[in-house]
Design an enzyme around this catalytic site. Structure first.
Site, short mmCIF file in Angstrom:
data_model
loop_
_atom_site.label_atom_id
_atom_site.label_comp_id
_atom_site.label_asym_id
_atom_site.label_seq_id
_atom_site.Cartn_x
_atom_site.Cartn_y
_atom_site.Cartn_z
CE LYS A 59 -6.71 -18.19 -5.42
NZ LYS A 59 -6.97 -18.49 -3.89
CE LYS B 214 -6.78 -14.76 2.10
NZ LYS B 214 -7.26 -15.71 1.46
#
Length: 333
Positions: free
Chosen positions: A150, A246
């Site tokens: 990230k 997702k």
């Protein structure tokens, strides 16, 4: 048929904070749905996501608004016409899959014509921090072969270099969570190539990803926030090479499987990801992830405590939940 619904907010503290470009999470706040029929229960979980305008209260209201229809036997296909994609539909859709499996005495994998689930190589996530802290986090990921990093606009090259130094043999996914510009993406190409980045996930804001049309990248670019359902795919064709599926974005396993089929038909690579969640969210995602090129289902590994029988990380492999969801009574064979 008389089917009852119960819905509740659940709070799952994390063992360590989870940082991305948008902020920090210290707990997974989810909505759990339970359906009951003939003494059998089916469960599902949705993760409200502020990025998509969702809150715990809004998702609870959406689920409760369908209680009467569910009690009268609403199917998964009826659900898709009554509720848009998102966390609420995901929780209900997955609970419907679960109760169908338990009432029929047949696992979801069997219903889909697949063998029992097996362990998958899943990414472990290094959350946003200082380069030194991120390198130390990567060094602790013993045996990891796929690491997701990230980053934001604040010196992503240094963060990635620190992770690469700590994990020289792992494949790296970089995830800016929409925080880059096309200029940043372009300027980082030499560094990304040098560090052998395997995938760049949603570098630009979804509303600005037109700038990716015709962009030549050293690594495939994956649509996350830009891809929710199968209907999104045609608009992504000249911008992305991979799509991230997702269940909380697609609105459940039903749409996720359709998105998978259509993405493959259109020659997209496929990643299957998750929100920070419990293993109740991860169990249905396994049925899509088993067909993916990249798997990122480490959400439950951030929890201080998870469901008994939940997913377990063992080195590079994530072991599927056992007996938790989508199977008749008892562990899945």
């Amino acid at each position: 048929m008389l089917r009852t619904l119960s819905v509740r907010a659940e709070h799952w503290p994390l063992s360590t904070p989870f940082r991305i470009s948008r902020g920090v999470k210290t707990a997974a706040d989810v909505v759990g749905v339970t359906l009951e029929q003939d003494g059998v229960q089916g469960r599902g979980e949705g993760v409200p996501y502020a990025r998509y305008g969702e809150t715990i209260d809004s998702v609870l209201a959406q689920v409760n608004g369908l209680a009467q229809d569910i009690s009268r036997g609403m199917s998964r296909h009826d659900l898709a016409s009554r509720l848009g994609p998102g966390a609420a539909r995901n929780a209900i859709d997955c609970a419907l899959w679960d109760i169908e499996a338990r009432l029929a005495g047949r696992a979801v994998a069997e219903t889909l014509g697949q063998p029992p689930l097996h362990p998958l190589v899943s990414a472990l996530t290094v959350s946003l921090d200082t380069p030194q802290a991120m390198g130390e986090a990567a060094a602790r990921m013993t045996g990891a072969t796929l690491i997701k990093v990230k980053v934001d606009q604040n010196d992503p090259a240094a963060c990635l270099a620190a992770v690469r130094a700590a994990a020289p043999d792992a494949d790296l996914i970089v995830d800016p969570n929409e925080s880059w510009t096309i200029e940043i993406l372009g300027s980082l190409q030499p560094v990304l190539a040098q560090l052998k980045i395997a995938l760049i996930e949603q570098p630009l804001p979804a509303g600005e990803d037109g700038a990716l049309a015709g962009f030549r990248s050293c690594a495939p670019i994956c649509a996350d926030e830009s891809c929710h359902v199968a209907a999104d795919l045609p608009g992504l064709k000249d911008r992305y090479q991979v799509v991230n599926i997702k269940l909380d974005k697609s609105g459940g396993l039903t749409e996720a499987l359709d998105l998978l089929r259509q993405a493959r038909a259109m020659h997209f690579g496929v990643m299957v990801g998750c929100m920070v969640s419990s293993s109740m969210s991860i169990a249905p995602a396994f049925h899509v992830a088993r067909h993916a090129d990249f798997v990122d289902l480490d959400g439950p590994t951030w929890l201080a405590n998870d469901y008994a029988g939940g997913a377990v990380q063992r080195g590079a492999d994530l072991l599927p939940p056992q007996g938790l969801w989508g199977v008749p009574d008892g562990p899945e064979a």
